[in-house]
Design an enzyme around this catalytic site. Structure first.
Site, PDB file in Angstrom:
ATOM      1  N   CYS A  58      -4.011   9.366 -32.486  1.00 44.52           N
ATOM      2  CA  CYS A  58      -4.892  10.456 -32.068  1.00 44.52           C
ATOM      3  C   CYS A  58      -4.531  10.960 -30.664  1.00 44.52           C
ATOM      4  CB  CYS A  58      -6.333   9.935 -32.120  1.00 44.52           C
ATOM      5  SG  CYS A  58      -7.546  10.984 -31.323  1.00 44.52           S
ATOM      6  N   CYS A  61      -7.402  11.046 -28.126  1.00 45.01           N
ATOM      7  CA  CYS A  61      -7.739   9.667 -27.736  1.00 45.01           C
ATOM      8  C   CYS A  61      -6.811   9.212 -26.611  1.00 45.01           C
ATOM      9  CB  CYS A  61      -7.600   8.713 -28.918  1.00 45.01           C
ATOM     10  SG  CYS A  61      -8.682   9.101 -30.307  1.00 45.01           S
TER      11      CYS A  61
END
Length: 132
Positions: A58, A61
């Site tokens: 991600c 993230c």
């Protein structure tokens, strides 16, 4: 792959930090049983817990990772937890996480707030609100 992590209680990310090392920690759980034991114990305290639901693949993230480390250094009275959604799917489902990153703020075992997405300012505002 990952077998070394299953028995690990947590990783202390503070040693990868350049400043305020001794006071900042981000705990990472690799076992649902260890997470449950820690979560159950946290219900006995008034300490704010910020759970970062993340994934290695991600991008947002990865963007938030150094920000979370900075928050952990700044808000030493708050506990920061990192949970990989692919690794602990059961925990991810319990908290009904649908997007990454998702940050769940928990006090005494109850979710008090939630931020979905890489929204640093909103997350900081909620930490400020609930940390006392």
């Amino acid at each position: 792959m990952g077998a070394n992590f299953s028995t690990s209680y947590y990783y202390d990310y503070a040693d990868t930090f350049s400043s305020q090392q001794s006071s900042s920690r981000v705990l990472t759980f690799h076992s649902t049983a260890k997470w449950k034991a820690h979560f159950d114990a946290s219900k006995q305290t008034d300490k704010l817990m910020v759970i970062d639901f993340t994934a290695t693949w991600c991008g947002p993230c990865k963007y938030m990772d150094p920000i979370i480390k900075d928050f952990a250094a700044k808000y030493t009275e708050v506990e920061f937890i990192k949970i990989d959604v692919d690794e602990l799917m059961e925990v991810t489902q319990q908290f009904q996480v649908q997007a990454m990153p998702t940050f769940i703020l928990v006090k005494k075992g109850k979710a008090v707030d939630k931020v979905a997405g890489a929204r640093k300012d909103e997350l900081q505002k909620l930490i400020e609100k609930h940390r006392k």
